[in-house]
Design a protein around this motif. Structure first.
Motif, mmCIF file in Angstrom:
data_model
loop_
_atom_site.group_PDB
_atom_site.id
_atom_site.type_symbol
_atom_site.label_atom_id
_atom_site.label_comp_id
_atom_site.label_asym_id
_atom_site.label_seq_id
_atom_site.Cartn_x
_atom_site.Cartn_y
_atom_site.Cartn_z
ATOM 1 N N LEU A 1 36.890 10.423 31.646
ATOM 2 C CA LEU A 1 37.296 9.073 31.279
ATOM 3 C C LEU A 1 36.214 8.409 30.437
ATOM 4 C CD1 LEU A 1 39.340 6.794 31.412
ATOM 5 C CD2 LEU A 1 38.368 6.125 33.608
ATOM 6 N N GLY A 2 34.968 8.628 30.779
ATOM 7 C CA GLY A 2 33.865 8.112 29.962
ATOM 8 C C GLY A 2 33.890 8.696 28.564
ATOM 9 N N TYR B 1 47.475 4.104 27.690
ATOM 10 C CA TYR B 1 46.295 3.763 28.464
ATOM 11 C C TYR B 1 45.549 2.640 27.764
ATOM 12 C CZ TYR B 1 43.489 6.592 25.208
ATOM 13 O OH TYR B 1 42.888 7.114 24.104
ATOM 14 N N LYS B 2 44.978 1.808 28.578
ATOM 15 C CA LYS B 2 44.184 0.696 28.071
ATOM 16 C C LYS B 2 42.878 0.726 28.852
ATOM 17 C CE LYS B 2 48.194 -2.112 27.043
ATOM 18 N NZ LYS B 2 48.833 -3.416 27.194
ATOM 19 N N ILE B 3 41.807 0.878 28.145
ATOM 20 C CA ILE B 3 40.516 1.004 28.808
ATOM 21 C C ILE B 3 39.653 -0.204 28.457
ATOM 22 C CG2 ILE B 3 38.481 2.448 29.104
ATOM 23 C CD1 ILE B 3 40.222 4.802 28.174
ATOM 24 N N SER B 4 39.377 -1.020 29.446
ATOM 25 C CA SER B 4 38.521 -2.204 29.289
ATOM 26 C C SER B 4 38.995 -3.119 28.172
ATOM 27 C CB SER B 4 37.067 -1.778 29.057
ATOM 28 O OG SER B 4 36.579 -1.075 30.161
ATOM 29 N N ARG C 1 34.312 6.801 24.999
ATOM 30 C CA ARG C 1 33.387 6.997 23.896
ATOM 31 C C ARG C 1 34.159 7.318 22.606
ATOM 32 N NH1 ARG C 1 28.992 10.916 25.401
ATOM 33 N NH2 ARG C 1 30.726 12.391 25.368
ATOM 34 N N GLU C 2 35.179 8.181 22.728
ATOM 35 C CA GLU C 2 36.007 8.524 21.565
ATOM 36 C C GLU C 2 36.755 7.294 21.044
ATOM 37 O OE1 GLU C 2 38.510 11.619 23.102
ATOM 38 O OE2 GLU C 2 36.811 12.969 23.420
ATOM 39 N N GLU C 3 37.228 6.479 21.961
ATOM 40 C CA GLU C 3 38.036 5.311 21.606
ATOM 41 C C GLU C 3 37.215 4.219 20.942
ATOM 42 O OE1 GLU C 3 41.619 3.100 21.469
ATOM 43 O OE2 GLU C 3 41.352 5.163 22.088
ATOM 44 N N TYR C 4 36.008 3.995 21.438
ATOM 45 C CA TYR C 4 35.220 2.856 20.985
ATOM 46 C C TYR C 4 34.076 3.202 20.050
ATOM 47 C CZ TYR C 4 37.864 0.337 24.493
ATOM 48 O OH TYR C 4 38.882 -0.213 25.204
ATOM 49 N N SER C 5 33.906 4.467 19.737
ATOM 50 C CA SER C 5 32.798 4.846 18.832
ATOM 51 C C SER C 5 33.243 4.861 17.402
ATOM 52 C CB SER C 5 32.263 6.221 19.208
ATOM 53 O OG SER C 5 31.684 6.162 20.482
#
Length: 86
Positions: free
Chosen positions: A77-78, A48-51, A82-86
């Motif tokens: 998904l939010g 998965y690739k988010i933004s 948050r987990e990915e970018y925090s």
């Protein structure tokens, strides 16, 4: 022809009316160039690739919007963002 119509109905139902209005000779010529096949899936790898490639401000804006959703799938998904970018 039936397989083609089933495929159109499955993947692009809005195109069916246009398809039915094409000249028969044209359709037969096009169908001669289409090969249908079936593949047995033995393994499936996902990513998965988010933004990806977006600015931090854009990512945060999308994440906050998703987290506000009452839909559990959208909200999750939010949380993933948050987990990915925090």
């Amino acid at each position: 022809m039936a397989a083609m119509e089933a495929s159109i109905n499955s993947f692009d139902a809005g195109y069916m009316q246009q398809f039915k209005n094409l000249p028969e000779k044209y359709v037969k010529g096009m169908l001669n160039g289409i090969v249908m096949f079936e593949i047995a899936v033995t393994r499936l790898d996902g990513k998965y690739k988010i933004s990806q490639g977006k600015s931090d401000a854009d990512k945060n804006s999308v994440m906050e919007s998703l987290l506000e959703s009452k839909d559990s799938t959208i909200h999750r998904l939010g949380e993933i963002m948050r987990e990915e970018y925090s």
